[in-house]
Design an enzyme around this catalytic site. Structure first.
Site, PDB file in Angstrom:
ATOM      1  N   ASP A   1       0.808  -1.219   0.000  1.00 29.24           N
ATOM      2  CA  ASP A   1       0.000   0.000   0.000  1.00 29.24           C
ATOM      3  C   ASP A   1       0.842   1.270   0.000  1.00 29.24           C
ATOM      4  OD1 ASP A   1      -2.447  -1.320  -0.019  1.00 29.24           O
ATOM      5  OD2 ASP A   1      -2.510  -1.480   2.157  1.00 29.24           O
TER       6      ASP A   1
ATOM      7  N   ARG B   1      -2.019   1.618  -9.973  1.00 28.89           N
ATOM      8  CA  ARG B   1      -1.078   2.520  -9.312  1.00 28.89           C
ATOM      9  C   ARG B   1       0.258   2.634 -10.033  1.00 28.89           C
ATOM     10  NH1 ARG B   1      -2.702   1.340  -2.937  1.00 28.89           N
ATOM     11  NH2 ARG B   1      -4.484   2.779  -2.984  1.00 28.89           N
TER      12      ARG B   1
ATOM     13  N   LYS C   1      -5.353  -2.108  -7.594  1.00 30.35           N
ATOM     14  CA  LYS C   1      -5.733  -1.415  -6.367  1.00 30.35           C
ATOM     15  C   LYS C   1      -6.859  -0.424  -6.692  1.00 30.35           C
ATOM     16  CE  LYS C   1      -3.027  -3.107  -3.159  1.00 30.35           C
ATOM     17  NZ  LYS C   1      -3.560  -3.637  -1.890  1.00 30.35           N
TER      18      LYS C   1
END
Length: 418
Positions: A297, A328, A324
Site C-alpha cells: 500500500d 497505481r 488497487k
C-alpha cells in the site's frame, strides 16, 4: 464535487504527530466485535469513510454501534456468531476492498441472502480471488461477468473446512476464509507462499476492549516527507509496527534513511512504536521481493522517495499494484511524466531514474487516495507549484491529511471543484 490540492514548495518537516487509527485493523475490530458476545469499546478508531461504511453495513445487519467521532471511539454491542439479521437493501462497502472481501467471507456463512456493492472504483476490482476459496468451502457466491461486484451471496449453505493454499498474497482473502471458517464443519488450514499481515489472527486471539494503533500506511507519507526534505526531524507517535506492515521502513533504511523506532510496546497483540525520522540522503536500490507484500500500500510514496535518491530504483514482481483503487503503476508513471520525471514502466513494476527534481504541474490522482497524498508530498520539494486533482477519496482513509500536513511544514490548500 471533487477536491483539488494546490501544493506550494514547503520547508523542513518537523514536529510531533499523532496519526489516525489503522484502517485495516479498524475494519477487523468492527466486524469481529459485531459477532462477539457482549459489548466491546474500540478506541482510536479510524474515522475515514471506509471504516464508517463498514459500521453502516454492520448496523444494517442488526448490530448496535454507537460512535463518538470526536473521541474516535466506538461501542459495539455484539450479537454473537448467529445473531446477524438480513439487510433489506444491498450492503454498500464504498471504496473499501477490505470491507467487501472480509464481509464476503462472513456473509457466506449466514442463514440469509446478501448483496455486496461499492463505489465505481470498488466495482471494478477483482473478486474471484475471494469467491473461489469460499466456493470450495461450500459457499454459494455469484459475481459479475467480469468477476467483480456486485457480489450475490445465497445463504443457508453448509460450509466445510478445507486445506487451502493461496495463490495470491492477500490478507483480505485469508481473513475472509478465517471468518467463514468460524461457521464451518471440520478443520480449516490456510497456507501462504508469501506471508501476509496477520491482524485478523491476532484479533481472533484478543479478548476485551480494543485500542487501535496509528496507521503506518498513513504515517508513510510523513515518513517519506521527512526523509527527503532537508533539515527535517519528525516524531510520529504510537504507530503500528506489525512486522508484516513495516516494509516501507525496511525499504527506506536500505536506501539510507535515518529512521529510529523508540518506546516500543503493545496495544493488545499489536506491536507499536514511536518513529523518529531525520533527513538523510537516499540511494537507489532494487526492492527485495520479500518486502513487496509488506509494503504494497505504500509504494506510491516510496516511488516519490526513489526520485530523490542517488542512483536508480527498480521494482518488479508487483503486478498487484495494477488492481488497487487505481492502476497505481500507470497512475504514478503518468504523474511523474507530468512533473518531468523519467521512468520505465513494466507490467509488474517500474524503474525510477534517481537524482531527479520534481517540476511543477497538474497531476491526476485518478480518484486514488494514496496517489493523491503521494504527489502532495512531492509538491513539498518541487521547483514549482503542484496541483493534484480528484482528491476527494482521501477521506476514505485519512480525512485529516491536509491539516496534519500543514501542521508539520507542508503548504497545501484544498479547493472544491463543481
Amino acid at each position: 464535487m471533487t477536491h483539488t490540492f494546490h501544493i506550494q514548495p514547503g520547508s523542513k518537516i518537523s514536529g510531533n504527530l499523532y496519526i489516525p487509527g489503522d484502517k485495516s485493523i479498524s475494519h477487523r475490530a468492527i466486524i469481529l466485535s459485531s459477532i462477539a458476545e457482549g459489548v466491546t469499546e474500540i478506541s482510536h478508531l479510524c474515522m475515514g469513510d471506509d471504516v464508517l461504511n463498514t459500521i453502516a453495513v454492520m448496523r444494517a445487519l442488526g448490530v448496535q454501534i454507537t460512535v463518538d467521532a470526536d473521541k474516535k471511539l466506538a461501542r459495539v454491542k455484539g450479537v454473537g456468531l448467529h445473531g446477524l439479521k438480513p439487510s433489506k437493501t444491498p450492503l454498500n462497502c464504498g471504496n473499501s476492498g477490505t470491507a467487501m472481501r472480509l464481509l464476503c467471507g462472513l456473509l457466506s456463512a449466514q442463514k440469509f441472502n446478501s448483496i455486496l456493492i461499492g463505489d465505481e472504483s470498488l466495482m471494478r476490482r477483482p473478486m474471484l480471488r475471494v469467491a473461489e476459496p469460499l466456493r470450495l468451502m461450500g459457499a454459494h457466491i455469484t459475481l459479475s461477468d467480469n468477476n467483480t461486484a456486485p457480489i450475490a451471496i445465497i445463504g443457508n449453505q453448509h460450509l466445510i473446512g478445507i486445506n487451502y493454499e493461496s495463490t495470491i498474497p492477500s490478507a483480505q482473502v485469508k481473513s475472509a476464509i478465517l471468518l467463514a471458517s468460524l461457521y464451518a464443519n471440520g478443520e480449516m488450514k490456510v497456507r501462504e507462499k508469501t506471508l501476509t499481515r496477520d491482524h485478523t489472527e491476532k484479533m481472533l486471539k484478543h479478548r476485551g476492549n480494543i485500542k487501535i494503533p496509528s496507521d503506518i500506511s498513513s504515517a508513510a507519507f510523513f515518513i517519506v516527507a521527512a526523509c527527503i526534505t532537508k533539515h527535517s526531524d519528525l516524531i510520529i507517535y504510537n504507530v503500528g509496527v506489525n512486522p508484516f506492515r513495516t516494509g516501507i521502513i525496511d525499504i527506506l533504511k536500505l536506501m539510507g534513511a535515518n529512521i529510529e523506532l523508540i518506546n516500543q510496546q503493545f496495544f493488545g497483540n499489536e506491536p507499536v512504536a514511536d518513529i523518529r525520522i531525520k533527513y538523510s540522503p537516499l540511494h537507489g536500490i532494487t526492492i527485495p521481493q520479500d518486502l513487496i507484500s509488506k509494503s504494497i500500500d505504500e509504494f506510491p510514496v516510496i516511488f516519490i522517495a526513489a526520485v530523490t535518491a542517488e542512483g536508480n530504483t527498480l521494482l518488479r514482481g508487483a503486478k498487484e499494484l495494477r488492481v488497487k483503487e487505481s492502476d497505481r503503476i500507470a497512475a504514478m508513471v503518468k504523474g511523474f511524466t507530468t512533473l518531468d520525471i523519467k521512468t520505465e514502466e513494466y507490467d509488474d513494476g517500474v524503474l525510477i531514474f534517481g537524482d531527479q527534481q520534481f517540476q511543477g504541474g497538474c497531476v491526476n490522482s485518478f480518484g486514488d487516495h494514496r496517489i493523491a497524498m503521494a504527489f502532495a508530498i512531492a509538491g513539498n520539494i518541487a521547483n514549482g507549484s503542484v496541483v493534484v486533482t480528484d482528491c476527494k477519496n482521501i477521506a476514505t482513509s485519512f480525512p485529516e491529511f491536509m491539516s496534519t500536513s500543514n501542521a508539520v511544514g507542508l503548504n497545501i490548500v484544498c479547493r472544491d471543484d463543481h
